[in-house]
Design a protein around this motif. Structure first.
Motif, PDB file in Angstrom:
ATOM      1  N   SER A 113       0.760  -1.061  -0.006  1.00 46.06           N
ATOM      2  CA  SER A 113      -0.092   0.010   0.038  1.00 46.06           C
ATOM      3  C   SER A 113       0.908   1.216  -0.204  1.00 46.06           C
ATOM      4  N   ILE A 114       0.887   2.018  -0.929  1.00 49.51           N
ATOM      5  CA  ILE A 114       1.409   3.352  -1.098  1.00 49.51           C
ATOM      6  C   ILE A 114       1.307   4.473   0.019  1.00 49.51           C
ATOM      7  N   ALA A 115      -0.071   4.345   0.223  1.00 54.03           N
ATOM      8  CA  ALA A 115      -0.624   5.300   1.164  1.00 54.03           C
ATOM      9  C   ALA A 115      -0.106   4.920   2.614  1.00 54.03           C
ATOM     10  N   LYS A 116      -0.155   3.740   2.879  1.00 52.35           N
ATOM     11  CA  LYS A 116       0.426   3.227   4.357  1.00 52.35           C
ATOM     12  C   LYS A 116       1.904   2.888   4.328  1.00 52.35           C
ATOM     13  N   GLY A 117       2.600   3.167   3.193  1.00 49.42           N
ATOM     14  CA  GLY A 117       3.924   3.361   3.226  1.00 49.42           C
ATOM     15  C   GLY A 117       4.467   1.921   3.317  1.00 49.42           C
ATOM     16  N   GLY A 118       3.787   0.530   3.256  1.00 46.82           N
ATOM     17  CA  GLY A 118       4.451  -0.613   3.322  1.00 46.82           C
ATOM     18  C   GLY A 118       3.715  -1.686   3.023  1.00 46.82           C
ATOM     19  N   ALA A 119       4.180  -2.989   3.044  1.00 43.63           N
ATOM     20  CA  ALA A 119       3.507  -4.152   3.028  1.00 43.63           C
ATOM     21  C   ALA A 119       2.077  -4.324   3.715  1.00 43.63           C
ATOM     22  N   VAL A 120       1.315  -5.157   3.132  1.00 42.37           N
ATOM     23  CA  VAL A 120      -0.031  -5.390   3.561  1.00 42.37           C
ATOM     24  C   VAL A 120      -0.379  -6.817   3.529  1.00 42.37           C
ATOM     25  N   THR A 141      -8.815  -4.314   3.177  1.00 41.04           N
ATOM     26  CA  THR A 141      -9.348  -3.001   3.498  1.00 41.04           C
ATOM     27  C   THR A 141      -8.870  -1.788   2.873  1.00 41.04           C
ATOM     28  N   VAL A 142      -7.401  -1.999   2.361  1.00 45.55           N
ATOM     29  CA  VAL A 142      -6.920  -0.852   1.684  1.00 45.55           C
ATOM     30  C   VAL A 142      -6.434  -1.199   0.291  1.00 45.55           C
ATOM     31  N   LYS A 143      -6.282  -0.050  -0.446  1.00 45.19           N
ATOM     32  CA  LYS A 143      -5.970  -0.161  -1.927  1.00 45.19           C
ATOM     33  C   LYS A 143      -4.352  -0.452  -2.003  1.00 45.19           C
ATOM     34  N   THR A 144      -4.113  -1.873  -2.720  1.00 46.32           N
ATOM     35  CA  THR A 144      -2.866  -2.266  -2.857  1.00 46.32           C
ATOM     36  C   THR A 144      -2.463  -2.569  -4.225  1.00 46.32           C
ATOM     37  N   ILE A 145      -0.824  -2.563  -4.412  1.00 47.64           N
ATOM     38  CA  ILE A 145      -0.718  -2.856  -5.772  1.00 47.64           C
ATOM     39  C   ILE A 145       0.237  -4.097  -5.555  1.00 47.64           C
ATOM     40  N   ASN A 146       0.863  -4.870  -6.468  1.00 46.68           N
ATOM     41  CA  ASN A 146       1.591  -5.999  -6.443  1.00 46.68           C
ATOM     42  C   ASN A 146       3.050  -5.339  -6.958  1.00 46.68           C
ATOM     43  N   LEU A 147       4.004  -5.977  -6.088  1.00 48.86           N
ATOM     44  CA  LEU A 147       5.379  -5.527  -6.249  1.00 48.86           C
ATOM     45  C   LEU A 147       6.245  -7.003  -6.367  1.00 48.86           C
TER      46      LEU A 147
END
Ligand SMILES: [Zn+2]
Length: 251
Positions: free
Chosen positions: A177-184, A191-197
């Motif tokens: 999660s970019i907004a949370k600044g870390g892995a989720v 519960t949050v928007k995530t991207i895959n890395l």
């Protein structure tokens, strides 16, 4: 008049009025500062050839009561990175580094790590370009700079645990999660928007922050992974800056 002096790198230059310049520097001793260079475009003797990016200089400046800008007084060149200035790709690359430095490094907050990062990256890039390196080496310098830049500003992404519930990110398979600044973790990802890395991208970014610049030529990175890393880091930078960066726009 209290004249201060420090080693410095130019971050940006802006014309003001007819002959004046507003110059932002990253200094070794005072962090990022904005200087007013009175009559700089006409005062050739004092400043000619010394107000270039990709150059280490020693600047003398003073502050006036009631003025937020320092007054630039004298500039001496210490180290020049001429190969960078002659190579368009390298020049574009340092433009990105300087744009994020301008946007994200706080003013008048001494940070020797950022200063040294700029210097070491310039030295390594100048050397690489002088030896006719490929474009991938230039991109790896960008990756090295940005990864360490985030670390030294204290905003390096947390890959090791879920940022929301602290579950360990074993094997780096969590989304991010970019907004949370870390892995989720998988659970929290609902519960949050995530991207895959990719696992490889995380590995490479981690290597960049745990090595000196010699890692840049040693480490072989596939172009796809390199672009993955850079896109990801650019997203983080844009998030913290609150806007996207001009110099990152693909032509
Ligand atoms: Zn979680």
């Amino acid at each position: 008049m209290n004249v201060l002096s420090s080693k410095s790198f130019i971050v940006s230059i802006k014309k003001m009025n007819e002959a004046d310049l507003l110059i932002v520097y990253v200094t070794e001793d005072y962090g990022k500062i904005a200087c007013f260079a009175n009559n700089a475009r006409k005062s050739r003797k004092r400043f000619l050839g010394k107000l270039e990016p990709a150059m280490l200089t020693n600047i003398k400046f003073y502050e006036k009561a009631g003025m937020s800008l320092a007054i630039l007084y004298e500039v001496d060149s210490i180290e020049e990175y001429k190969n960078i200035r002659k190579n368009i790709d390298a020049y574009i690359s340092i433009s990105k580094m300087l744009e994020i430095t301008k946007a994200l490094v706080p003013e008048k907050d001494k940070n020797v790590m950022i200063f040294n990062l700029l210097r070491n990256t310039y030295l390594s890039l100048d050397n690489a370009v002088g030896n006719n390196c490929g474009e991938d080496i230039i991109l790896k310098h960008e990756l090295y700079f940005i990864s360490n830049f985030l670390k030294y500003l204290g905003i390096f992404p947390n890959f090791t645990t879920c940022t929301l519930c602290s579950q360990k990110n074993i094997d780096n398979y969590f989304a991010f999660s970019i907004a949370k600044g870390g892995a989720v973790c998988n659970n929290c990802a609902k519960t949050v928007k995530t991207i895959n890395l990719s696992v490889n991208a995380i590995k490479i970014i981690n290597l960049m922050v745990n090595s000196n610049t010699s890692i840049i030529s040693k480490l072989s990175v596939k172009e796809l992974v390199l672009n993955d890393c850079l896109n990801f880091l650019e997203n983080i930078l844009s998030f913290y800056a609150g806007n996207s960066f001009k110099s990152f726009q693909k032509i």
